[in-house]
Design a protein around this motif. Structure first.
Motif, PDB file in Angstrom:
ATOM      1  N   LEU A   1      -0.595   6.014   5.049  1.00 14.65           N
ATOM      2  CA  LEU A   1       0.735   6.477   5.467  1.00 14.65           C
ATOM      3  C   LEU A   1       1.498   7.057   4.289  1.00 14.65           C
ATOM      4  O   LEU A   1       2.139   8.113   4.405  1.00 14.65           O
ATOM      5  CB  LEU A   1       1.514   5.302   6.074  1.00 14.65           C
ATOM      6  N   GLY A   2       1.427   6.392   3.137  1.00  4.59           N
ATOM      7  CA  GLY A   2       2.113   6.882   1.951  1.00  4.59           C
ATOM      8  C   GLY A   2       1.583   8.222   1.489  1.00  4.59           C
ATOM      9  O   GLY A   2       2.354   9.113   1.114  1.00  4.59           O
ATOM     10  N   ALA A   3       0.255   8.384   1.528  1.00  2.00           N
ATOM     11  CA  ALA A   3      -0.336   9.653   1.114  1.00  2.00           C
ATOM     12  C   ALA A   3       0.069  10.779   2.059  1.00  2.00           C
ATOM     13  O   ALA A   3       0.440  11.883   1.631  1.00  2.00           O
ATOM     14  CB  ALA A   3      -1.856   9.529   1.064  1.00  2.00           C
TER      15      ALA A   3
ATOM     16  N   LEU B   1      13.447  10.333  -0.688  1.00  2.00           N
ATOM     17  CA  LEU B   1      13.227   9.953   0.709  1.00  2.00           C
ATOM     18  C   LEU B   1      11.905   9.211   0.880  1.00  2.00           C
ATOM     19  O   LEU B   1      11.778   8.371   1.770  1.00  2.00           O
ATOM     20  CB  LEU B   1      13.247  11.196   1.593  1.00  2.00           C
ATOM     21  N   ALA B   2      10.929   9.523   0.013  1.00  2.89           N
ATOM     22  CA  ALA B   2       9.649   8.821   0.085  1.00  2.89           C
ATOM     23  C   ALA B   2       9.843   7.321  -0.118  1.00  2.89           C
ATOM     24  O   ALA B   2       9.255   6.494   0.596  1.00  2.89           O
ATOM     25  CB  ALA B   2       8.687   9.385  -0.963  1.00  2.89           C
ATOM     26  N   PHE B   3      10.686   6.949  -1.080  1.00  2.00           N
ATOM     27  CA  PHE B   3      10.956   5.527  -1.285  1.00  2.00           C
ATOM     28  C   PHE B   3      11.793   4.950  -0.144  1.00  2.00           C
ATOM     29  O   PHE B   3      11.689   3.767   0.183  1.00  2.00           O
ATOM     30  CB  PHE B   3      11.668   5.315  -2.625  1.00  2.00           C
ATOM     31  N   GLY B   4      12.619   5.773   0.464  1.00  2.00           N
ATOM     32  CA  GLY B   4      13.429   5.311   1.586  1.00  2.00           C
ATOM     33  C   GLY B   4      12.589   4.895   2.781  1.00  2.00           C
ATOM     34  O   GLY B   4      12.995   4.031   3.566  1.00  2.00           O
ATOM     35  N   ILE B   5      11.394   5.484   2.930  1.00  2.00           N
ATOM     36  CA  ILE B   5      10.518   5.125   4.047  1.00  2.00           C
ATOM     37  C   ILE B   5      10.171   3.641   3.998  1.00  2.00           C
ATOM     38  O   ILE B   5      10.184   2.941   5.015  1.00  2.00           O
ATOM     39  CB  ILE B   5       9.231   5.975   4.010  1.00  2.00           C
ATOM     40  N   GLY B   6       9.845   3.143   2.792  1.00  4.19           N
ATOM     41  CA  GLY B   6       9.502   1.732   2.656  1.00  4.19           C
ATOM     42  C   GLY B   6      10.653   0.819   3.028  1.00  4.19           C
ATOM     43  O   GLY B   6      10.461  -0.217   3.673  1.00  4.19           O
ATOM     44  N   ALA B   7      11.878   1.202   2.642  1.00  2.00           N
ATOM     45  CA  ALA B   7      13.041   0.371   2.946  1.00  2.00           C
ATOM     46  C   ALA B   7      13.309   0.314   4.447  1.00  2.00           C
ATOM     47  O   ALA B   7      13.617  -0.748   4.999  1.00  2.00           O
ATOM     48  CB  ALA B   7      14.263   0.920   2.214  1.00  2.00           C
ATOM     49  N   VAL B   8      13.179   1.460   5.136  1.00  2.00           N
ATOM     50  CA  VAL B   8      13.406   1.493   6.586  1.00  2.00           C
ATOM     51  C   VAL B   8      12.368   0.631   7.308  1.00  2.00           C
ATOM     52  O   VAL B   8      12.696  -0.141   8.218  1.00  2.00           O
ATOM     53  CB  VAL B   8      13.358   2.947   7.102  1.00  2.00           C
ATOM     54  N   LEU B   9      11.113   0.756   6.896  1.00  2.00           N
ATOM     55  CA  LEU B   9      10.054  -0.051   7.503  1.00  2.00           C
ATOM     56  C   LEU B   9      10.300  -1.536   7.254  1.00  2.00           C
ATOM     57  O   LEU B   9      10.120  -2.375   8.159  1.00  2.00           O
ATOM     58  CB  LEU B   9       8.701   0.370   6.928  1.00  2.00           C
ATOM     59  N   ALA B  10      10.722  -1.889   6.052  1.00  2.00           N
ATOM     60  CA  ALA B  10      10.976  -3.291   5.720  1.00  2.00           C
ATOM     61  C   ALA B  10      12.126  -3.865   6.536  1.00  2.00           C
ATOM     62  O   ALA B  10      12.099  -5.041   6.925  1.00  2.00           O
ATOM     63  CB  ALA B  10      11.267  -3.424   4.231  1.00  2.00           C
ATOM     64  N   LEU B  11      13.148  -3.070   6.809  1.00  2.00           N
ATOM     65  CA  LEU B  11      14.256  -3.539   7.642  1.00  2.00           C
ATOM     66  C   LEU B  11      13.777  -3.885   9.044  1.00  2.00           C
ATOM     67  O   LEU B  11      14.197  -4.890   9.634  1.00  2.00           O
ATOM     68  CB  LEU B  11      15.356  -2.475   7.697  1.00  2.00           C
TER      69      LEU B  11
ATOM     70  N   GLY C   1       0.818  -1.207   0.000  1.00  2.00           N
ATOM     71  CA  GLY C   1       0.000   0.000   0.000  1.00  2.00           C
ATOM     72  C   GLY C   1       0.848   1.252   0.000  1.00  2.00           C
ATOM     73  O   GLY C   1       0.553   2.236  -0.688  1.00  2.00           O
ATOM     74  N   LEU C   2       1.934   1.223   0.765  1.00  2.00           N
ATOM     75  CA  LEU C   2       2.862   2.348   0.809  1.00  2.00           C
ATOM     76  C   LEU C   2       3.483   2.580  -0.559  1.00  2.00           C
ATOM     77  O   LEU C   2       3.556   3.719  -1.043  1.00  2.00           O
ATOM     78  CB  LEU C   2       3.950   2.065   1.845  1.00  2.00           C
ATOM     79  N   GLU C   3       3.924   1.495  -1.207  1.00  2.00           N
ATOM     80  CA  GLU C   3       4.597   1.604  -2.499  1.00  2.00           C
ATOM     81  C   GLU C   3       3.675   2.177  -3.576  1.00  2.00           C
ATOM     82  O   GLU C   3       4.024   3.130  -4.274  1.00  2.00           O
ATOM     83  CB  GLU C   3       5.087   0.223  -2.949  1.00  2.00           C
ATOM     84  N   VAL C   4       2.491   1.577  -3.708  1.00  2.00           N
ATOM     85  CA  VAL C   4       1.578   1.988  -4.776  1.00  2.00           C
ATOM     86  C   VAL C   4       1.136   3.436  -4.590  1.00  2.00           C
ATOM     87  O   VAL C   4       1.122   4.237  -5.528  1.00  2.00           O
ATOM     88  CB  VAL C   4       0.356   1.050  -4.820  1.00  2.00           C
ATOM     89  N   THR C   5       0.798   3.794  -3.352  1.00  2.00           N
ATOM     90  CA  THR C   5       0.330   5.153  -3.090  1.00  2.00           C
ATOM     91  C   THR C   5       1.454   6.167  -3.234  1.00  2.00           C
ATOM     92  O   THR C   5       1.249   7.271  -3.746  1.00  2.00           O
ATOM     93  CB  THR C   5      -0.267   5.241  -1.672  1.00  2.00           C
TER      94      THR C   5
END
Length: 481
Positions: free
Chosen positions: A171-173, A191-201, A42-46
């Motif tokens: 969250l993405g929006a 940085l928007a894409f970086g949010i997903g990576a930090v959450l995934a870690l 959901g984060l990625e698509v939005t």
């Protein structure tokens, strides 16, 4: 494919022992460690939808066109479909844990690479690989969750996990509004894409402590390891709840295998369970057509017909996302108590019925942006629960040896048919600028969704609070019998 290795015939009580466990901290670890893949999607698509306008602006550091953004979205979906099929087969062959670790690592690497993309071709490549990781997650995650969660709560847990997609969307929006308005044009979207990576870690750290599915272990010739994992889960539950566990009732006799031939997996879905295969296709195509058609084009619909500015569009998307989340959250328990068939039928047919007055009022010009959004949230309050139940259905109604690939297959076909045709139809009709044309798209979506509801009424399977092995006997158990 490796040569088939036949093992002994054993009798096991592992499924009964897992299904009789009270809810405990272990189960929360499974939900957090595995279920949050939907939040990431959901984060990625939005996020991509929210930053799309910024990527096309001068000074963004990547110089994409509007057409390039569309290509990137299509490649993400294509990657998800192909990743689901590839990793679904590997999940059934090599185990749930190896693949739910591998696919999350792929997602993290590809998302970080997206943040550093400096040319369109690199952006396209990283989005494709990110989609492949997410698609692989679906098959590995849902199969593992359903095999570790007790039968009596499997429905509500599965729906809540699928519904968390919309928390990620909200969250993405929200994050996009801040990052795009407060930071330079060439930094905010990265940085928007970086949010997903930090959450995934963070998720990866939790996921490392989720065990392999004991059900997968005992079928693939690792009965002693299955026994050890199950005993460890029971110990964790006893320590967490302070309760003595009830007696496990029922055993299963199976013929162990090292590998399950792909031919057998294909024959299972379309020869042994053809009605269930038709049901899975109807549910997935219906929800993918309605969802992808409206969700992917919501921003352009709001701007074209209601004059909503691009900077404000993520606010509407966040409200829409939260409305979607409340459907599985509030209705999930009923899928375990009232039952799968009535609730899935109500979700599909109810959302289709609500879409009709929405379309007619929209076509008549009787709605403003807020009343349109309110009706849309009502439609997707039901549709979201139904869409989540589609994944639950195909995970439950096929034998364990084929579970991950079944999820992957129906996800890929449903997304490939409904998920691509829907956005194309809505997009082209919205571009015409004629409200009456968009009404046609709404009504077609309602019809496709209604077909899914009818399929559930005719072909649905009663699976609530039942053991997975009772719903669909493992292929190895049929051989042992």
């Amino acid at each position: 494919m490796a040569a088939e290795v036949t093992r002994g015939t054993i009798e096991t009580d592992v499924p009964a022992r897992l299904d009789r466990l009270p809810w405990a901290g272990f189960h929360w670890r499974v939900v957090v460690g595995l279920g949050t893949v939907w939040l990431l999607d959901g984060l990625e698509v939005t996020m991509v939808g929210a930053v799309a306008a910024r990527l096309t602006e001068p000074g963004s550091g990547i110089a994409l066109t509007a057409g390039d953004v569309g290509i990137a979205a299509a490649l993400y979906i294509l990657g998800a479909c192909l990743g689901a099929l590839l990793f679904g087969q590997l999940t059934d062959r090599f185990g749930r844990k190896k693949l739910f670790i591998l696919t999350l690592v792929i997602y993290i690497v590809a998302t970080v690479a997206t943040a550093f993309a400096f040319t369109p071709w690199l952006f396209f490549l990283t989005r494709f690989i990110t989609g492949a990781g997410i698609g692989g997650e679906y098959s590995a995650i849902h199969s593992a969750i359903d095999e570790l969660i007790p039968a009596r709560v499997r429905g509500r847990v599965d729906l809540l996990i699928s519904g968390s997609y919309w928390l990620g969307s909200a969250l993405g929006a929200g994050a996009a509004v801040f990052l795009l308005s407060a930071l330079p044009a060439d930094l905010g979207w990265r940085l928007a894409f970086g949010i997903g990576a930090v959450l995934a870690l963070a998720i990866l750290l939790v996921r490392r402590h989720v065990p392999e599915s004991p059900r997968w272990l005992f079928i693939h010739g690792r009965a002693e390891e299955a026994e050890q994992v199950t005993a460890d889960i029971e110990r964790q539950v006893r320590d967490s709840t302070g309760e003595e566990l009830p007696e496990a009732r029922g055993t299963l006799k199976i013929r162990q295998r090292k590998t399950i031939p792909l031919r057998m997996i294909a024959e299972t879905a379309f020869k042994l369970y053809p009605k269930r295969a038709v049901l899975g296709l109807a549910l997935f195509v219906g929800q993918a057509f309605l969802y992808n058609g409206i969700t992917f084009d919501l921003g352009t619909l709001m701007s074209t017909f209601y004059g909503v500015e691009a900077a404000v569009a993520p606010v509407f998307l966040a409200i829409y996302a939260l409305g979607n989340f409340f459907g599985p959250l509030l209705l999930g328990k009923l899928f375990d108590t009232v039952g799968r068939i009535p609730m899935i039928s109500i979700s599909y047919l109810g959302s289709a019925a609500l879409t009709v007055p929405l379309a007619l009022l929209f076509g008549a010009g009787a709605l403003n942006q807020w009343t349109f959004l309110a009706l849309l949230c009502a439609v997707f309050f039901l549709a979201s629960a139904g869409a989540s139940a589609a994944y639950l259905t195909v995970s439950e109604v096929f034998p364990m040896e084929t579970r991950a690939l079944a999820i992957a297959f129906f996800y890929a076909v449903g997304t490939g048919l409904g998920g691509i045709v829907g956005p194309l139809l809505f997009g082209s009709l919205i571009e015409s600028g004629v409200a009456g044309n968009v009404v046609v798209a709404f009504l077609v979506s309602a019809g496709v969704m209604a077909l899914g509801g009818v399929a559930e009424l005719v072909l649905g399977v009663r699976t609530e609070q039942a053991s997975l092995e009772d719903i669909a006997q493992p292929l190895t158990a049929r051989e042992a019998g």
